[in-house]
Design an enzyme around this catalytic site. Structure first.
Site, mmCIF file in Angstrom:
data_model
loop_
_atom_site.group_PDB
_atom_site.id
_atom_site.type_symbol
_atom_site.label_atom_id
_atom_site.label_comp_id
_atom_site.label_asym_id
_atom_site.label_seq_id
_atom_site.Cartn_x
_atom_site.Cartn_y
_atom_site.Cartn_z
ATOM 1 N N THR A 90 17.694 1.421 -46.730
ATOM 2 C CA THR A 90 17.914 0.553 -47.889
ATOM 3 C C THR A 90 18.981 1.120 -48.825
ATOM 4 O O THR A 90 19.191 2.347 -48.861
ATOM 5 C CB THR A 90 16.576 0.417 -48.656
ATOM 6 O OG1 THR A 90 16.824 -0.130 -49.934
ATOM 7 C CG2 THR A 90 15.898 1.763 -48.873
ATOM 8 N N ASP A 91 19.579 0.244 -49.612
ATOM 9 C CA ASP A 91 20.537 0.715 -50.631
ATOM 10 C C ASP A 91 19.819 1.408 -51.789
ATOM 11 O O ASP A 91 20.456 2.060 -52.614
ATOM 12 C CB ASP A 91 21.399 -0.450 -51.152
ATOM 13 C CG ASP A 91 20.607 -1.578 -51.805
ATOM 14 O OD1 ASP A 91 19.357 -1.538 -51.774
ATOM 15 O OD2 ASP A 91 21.238 -2.502 -52.362
ATOM 16 N N GLU A 92 18.479 1.265 -51.853
ATOM 17 C CA GLU A 92 17.748 1.819 -52.996
ATOM 18 C C GLU A 92 17.792 3.349 -53.024
ATOM 19 O O GLU A 92 17.507 3.963 -54.043
ATOM 20 C CB GLU A 92 16.306 1.298 -53.013
ATOM 21 C CG GLU A 92 16.286 -0.216 -53.045
ATOM 22 C CD GLU A 92 14.940 -0.845 -53.347
ATOM 23 O OE1 GLU A 92 14.093 -0.184 -53.968
ATOM 24 O OE2 GLU A 92 14.741 -2.011 -52.955
ATOM 25 N N TYR A 146 8.950 4.540 -53.234
ATOM 26 C CA TYR A 146 9.489 3.863 -52.040
ATOM 27 C C TYR A 146 10.865 4.413 -51.682
ATOM 28 O O TYR A 146 11.102 4.865 -50.555
ATOM 29 C CB TYR A 146 9.565 2.348 -52.281
ATOM 30 C CG TYR A 146 10.441 1.625 -51.266
ATOM 31 C CD1 TYR A 146 10.096 1.592 -49.917
ATOM 32 C CD2 TYR A 146 11.634 0.989 -51.657
ATOM 33 C CE1 TYR A 146 10.915 0.939 -48.984
ATOM 34 C CE2 TYR A 146 12.444 0.342 -50.731
ATOM 35 C CZ TYR A 146 12.079 0.323 -49.399
ATOM 36 O OH TYR A 146 12.884 -0.307 -48.475
ATOM 37 N N LYS A 174 12.162 6.607 -48.401
ATOM 38 C CA LYS A 174 13.216 6.149 -47.487
ATOM 39 C C LYS A 174 14.369 7.161 -47.464
ATOM 40 O O LYS A 174 14.931 7.454 -46.412
ATOM 41 C CB LYS A 174 13.740 4.770 -47.902
ATOM 42 C CG LYS A 174 12.776 3.624 -47.701
ATOM 43 C CD LYS A 174 12.399 3.356 -46.244
ATOM 44 C CE LYS A 174 13.527 2.771 -45.428
ATOM 45 N NZ LYS A 174 13.065 2.364 -44.064
#
Ligand code: NAD
Ligand code: TYD
Length: 360
Positions: free
Chosen positions: A139-141, A164, A168
């Site tokens: 993810t870009d998060e 989260y 990741k």
């Protein structure tokens, strides 16, 4: 026939991806390993259940014995790793599962691939020369939060801010370590927010759709001005396929929709489409009037925005769907699949909703 292990294939993106691959390729066998958590729904793949190229295995990516068995008996040559705990709000309520699945589970999967694919001499020479692939979906998060300007590129330093995104980020680092240390043939993708069919209604777009359809309040965190870069899920599937086929080992590819929107714009778009499709509320008011600004999410990232120049230049991928087309297709899909929604909105969803928003 090439055999691909897909993990988390009963979730939102995984199920869209499996359907996309089987529709476009005759010579591929897919093994879907999914634990069927609250987010995994076999109904997402009901239409391909009987396809002879498809096998579903219910199990945990953290189960090393099961993984070893699967790699041996199915001669797995490719892994596409979607399985994860994926919702930020749940990671704030209870991070333990995120550590277990996203970090430990990814580690077990990497170990299984290493044992199956690399001999000791491969590992010693650190030479990823096999035609195997381990594609890690992230993810870009992991890059954290942007201010009003700037974009995430592949070299942006990691700065995750939720359990989260931290889990990741951790899994991304493990994947990278297996490339550099053992020569495992990995590629990682970091994608922006997806939307489209089969998304679990804890995420913004299906949650707003569902509440707005029922005339329930629409919880918007903070001032509604946080920005996400939205990508239609079919475009993500196409990007993953391009990276699998042509991506360079050890590299990461950012995937984005080039489509930044404030949350309140997204909420308004869904409301307006519903008004158009099913008419105004019984009170005669438009659905936008259901918006309720609620307490902000702790550590709420302000803005995500992807610079997807690398994947465009190297692999020729770019999104095919505009947001206006994609959101229309999405709203129509949810309207046409009311039984899918009622099946998903079971008692455990109601309990989650009450814990999260204080009402059923
Ligand atoms: P999802 O929550 O809809 O689905 C996750 C799936 O993984 C479910 O089917 C679940 O049963 C399965 N799963 C969970 N734990 C498991 C375990 N221990 N073993 C086996 N299976 C397990 O998630 P999604 O939105 O489809 O996201 C898929 C992947 O894409 C995730 O890795 C996520 O981080 C990443 N991603 C998602 C988005 C997005 O906007 N949804 C954006 C970028 C990246
Ligand atoms: P979400 O779909 O949970 O994705 P992510 O947090 O991974 O980006 O949320 C998207 C945005 O919408 C995010 O800024 C949080 C916000 N949001 C709300 O305002 N209200 C809600 O009820 C939800 C679920 C999200």
């Amino acid at each position: 026939m090439r055999t691909i292990l897909v993990t988390g294939g009963c979730g939102f993106i995984g199920s869209n991806f499996i359907r996309f691959v089987l529709a476009g390729n005759r010579d591929i066998r897919l093994i879907n390993l999914d634990k069927l958590t609250y987010a995994g729904n076999p109904l997402n793949l009901a239409d391909i259940e009987q396809d002879s190229r498809y096998r579903f295995v219910q199990g945990d990516i953290g189960d090393a014995v099961l993984l070893e068995q699967l790699f041996a008996e199915e001669q797995i040559g490719t892994v596409i790793h979607f399985a994860a705990e994926s919702h930020v709000d749940r990671s704030i309520q209870g991070p333990a599962e995120f550590i277990q699945t996203n970090i430990v589970g990814t580690f077990r999967l990497l170990e299984a691939a290493r044992k199956a694919w690399l001999s000791d001499s491969d590992s010693n020479h650190r030479s990823p020369v096999t035609n195997h692939r381990f594609l890690h979906i992230s993810t870009d998060e992991v890059y954290g939060s942007l201010g009003e300007t700037g974009y995430f590129v592949e070299t942006t330093p990691y700065a995750p801010r939720s359990p989260y995104s931290a889990s990741k980020a951790s899994s991304d680092h493990l994947v990278s370590a297996y490339f550099h240390t053992y020569g495992l043939p990995v590629v990682t993708t970091n994608c922006s927010n997806n939307y489209g069919p089969y998304q679990f209604p804890e995420k913004l777009i299906p949650l707003v759709f569902n509440n707005a359809l029922q005339g329930k309040e629409l919880p918007v965190y903070g001032d509604g001005k946080n920005v996400r870069d939205w990508l239609y899920v079919a475009d993500h599937c196409q990007a993953i396929w391009s990276v699998l086929k042509h991506g360079h080992l050890g590299e990461t590819y950012n995937i984005g929709g080039n489509n930044e929107k404030q949350n309140i714009e997204i909420v308004h778009a869904v409301c307006d489409l519903l008004d158009e499709r099913v008419g105004l509320l019984a009170s005669g008011k438009p659905r936008r009037t259901l918006v309720r600004y609620v307490k902000d999410r702790p550590g709420h990232d302000h803005r995500y925005a992807i610079d997807a120049a690398k994947i465009k230049q190297e692999l020729g991928w770019q999104p095919a769907m505009t947001f206006e087309q994609g959101i229309r297709k999405t709203v129509d899909w949810y309207l046409e699949h009311s039984d899918w929604i009622s099946n998903v909105l079971d008692g455990s969803y109601q309990d989650y909703y009450q814990r999260m928003y204080g009402e059923k």
